[in-house]
Design a protein around this motif. Structure first.
Motif, short mmCIF file in Angstrom:
data_model
loop_
_atom_site.label_atom_id
_atom_site.label_comp_id
_atom_site.label_asym_id
_atom_site.label_seq_id
_atom_site.Cartn_x
_atom_site.Cartn_y
_atom_site.Cartn_z
N LYS A 55 12.38 -26.83 27.22
CA LYS A 55 11.23 -26.71 28.13
C LYS A 55 10.00 -27.39 27.53
O LYS A 55 9.27 -28.12 28.20
N GLU A 56 9.76 -27.12 26.24
CA GLU A 56 8.61 -27.73 25.56
C GLU A 56 8.74 -29.25 25.58
O GLU A 56 7.77 -29.97 25.82
N GLY B 173 6.34 -35.02 30.10
CA GLY B 173 5.48 -35.13 31.27
C GLY B 173 4.06 -35.52 30.89
O GLY B 173 3.44 -36.38 31.53
N ASP B 174 3.54 -34.87 29.83
CA ASP B 174 2.20 -35.22 29.35
C ASP B 174 2.14 -36.67 28.88
O ASP B 174 1.17 -37.39 29.16
N ARG C 164 0.38 -42.32 29.71
CA ARG C 164 0.73 -43.74 29.89
C ARG C 164 0.19 -44.26 31.21
O ARG C 164 -0.31 -45.38 31.29
N ARG C 165 0.31 -43.48 32.27
CA ARG C 165 -0.20 -43.90 33.58
C ARG C 165 -1.73 -44.05 33.54
O ARG C 165 -2.28 -44.94 34.17
N ARG C 166 -2.37 -43.17 32.82
CA ARG C 166 -3.82 -43.20 32.73
C ARG C 166 -4.28 -44.46 32.00
O ARG C 166 -5.29 -45.08 32.38
#
Length: 131
Positions: free
Chosen positions: A113-114, A120-121, A126-128
């Motif tokens: 999960k971590e 995801g973070d 990367r998108r930012r």
């Protein structure tokens, strides 16, 4: 329809019926075995919907049923076999190992999960930076 054609048709139908009956009996043995049920002439006959006499007259089926009748009962569960063979020391070792396995499984799930959250973070960062 000529007599020869009728005779041929009757023979073909008889052969098909014989093959179907034999296949049902074989499937019955497999089905009983997979469910762990007792295999004997009566149980196979009931499962296959054939007579016990039919089973006794078929050498291959008779041998297959007789061989399985001699083997130990399939209905004993694996846990019953394990518990019957284990001493109290073995039972304690098994309990400790089972508890450790459960702990490791829970830890593994938490780490997965971590890891998913961190991935995801990372993708969001990367998108930012691409914009």
């Amino acid at each position: 329809m000529s007599t020869d054609a009728r005779t041929h048709a009757l023979r073909a139908a008889s052969e098909a019926k014989r093959a179907d009956t034999l296949a049902r009996a074989r499937r019955a043995i497999v089905a009983l075995e997979s469910r762990g049920e007792r295999i004997n002439f009566n149980s196979v006959a009931a499962e296959a919907k054939v007579s016990t006499g039919y089973l006794y007259r078929q050498p291959d089926l008779r041998r297959a049923i007789a061989d399985r009748r001699r083997s130990p009962a399939q209905s004993i569960t694996a846990s019953a076999r394990v518990s019957a063979r284990t001493s109290s020391a073995d039972a304690k070792k098994l309990a400790i190992a089972t508890a450790a396995l459960k702990r490791l499984h829970a830890e593994n799930q938490a780490l997965r999960k971590e890891n998913a959250l961190l991935r995801g973070d990372l993708a969001q960062e990367r998108r930012r930076h691409v914009r």
